[in-house]
Design an enzyme around this catalytic site. Sequence first.
Site, short mmCIF file in Angstrom:
data_model
loop_
_atom_site.label_atom_id
_atom_site.label_comp_id
_atom_site.label_asym_id
_atom_site.label_seq_id
_atom_site.Cartn_x
_atom_site.Cartn_y
_atom_site.Cartn_z
N HIS A 48 0.85 -1.19 0.00
CA HIS A 48 0.00 0.00 0.00
C HIS A 48 0.89 1.24 0.00
O HIS A 48 2.09 1.16 0.11
CB HIS A 48 -0.85 0.05 1.27
CG HIS A 48 -1.79 -1.09 1.44
ND1 HIS A 48 -2.84 -1.05 2.32
CD2 HIS A 48 -1.86 -2.33 0.87
CE1 HIS A 48 -3.51 -2.19 2.28
NE2 HIS A 48 -2.93 -2.98 1.41
N GLU A 122 3.46 -0.33 3.85
CA GLU A 122 2.97 1.02 3.53
C GLU A 122 4.21 1.76 3.04
O GLU A 122 5.10 2.07 3.82
CB GLU A 122 2.37 1.70 4.77
CG GLU A 122 1.11 1.05 5.30
CD GLU A 122 -0.14 1.39 4.51
OE1 GLU A 122 -0.07 2.22 3.58
OE2 GLU A 122 -1.19 0.83 4.81
#
Length: 187
Positions: A48, A122
Amino acid sequence: MCTVVGVSRNCCSEIYNGPSPLSEPEAQAVTDFLSTNRDNILCFLTIHSYGQLILLPYGHPNITAPNQDELMKVGLAAAEAIKAVHGMDYTVGTPPNVLYPNSGSSRDFARLIGIPFSFTFELRDKGQYGFLLPEDQIQPTCEEAYQGALSIITYIHDKTYVRAAATSIAATLWSVVLAVWLSSATV
């Protein structure tokens, strides 16, 4: 029973959870694939943006993965591998500890159904650009993510296959020793 945490019913929110569980075809496809193949999958990585984090299961503050300590060790090693590339620091931990509590992640689902290693990367950055990372940071981010993922995959490979090979070799050696001993005892 656990409550749903860290999601929004506002469809304009970055943490909108959709109109219903598995309402999006992509979520349904991932769920179906993982459910069908869970016995053949050792690791699930989801990528992500953004935040420079390596997240472990679980997003709910009251649930802990049974192999939490090992996941943390593997995640910290991945963060070190990432840092070695371009000096970027990634924080490792569960969402409630390093981000915010959340529900419904594919990372949590993968661990919940028995896939032993599950992480969310992330990627860059920490919020200056958010989802609009400048073009000149894309390649370095990919290089870092590759090394982080390689660190995790190498650990799992070595744990799973090197130990299995060592056990097999040891069993073979003991069988040979036993056979030699038996043949020399009967001579």
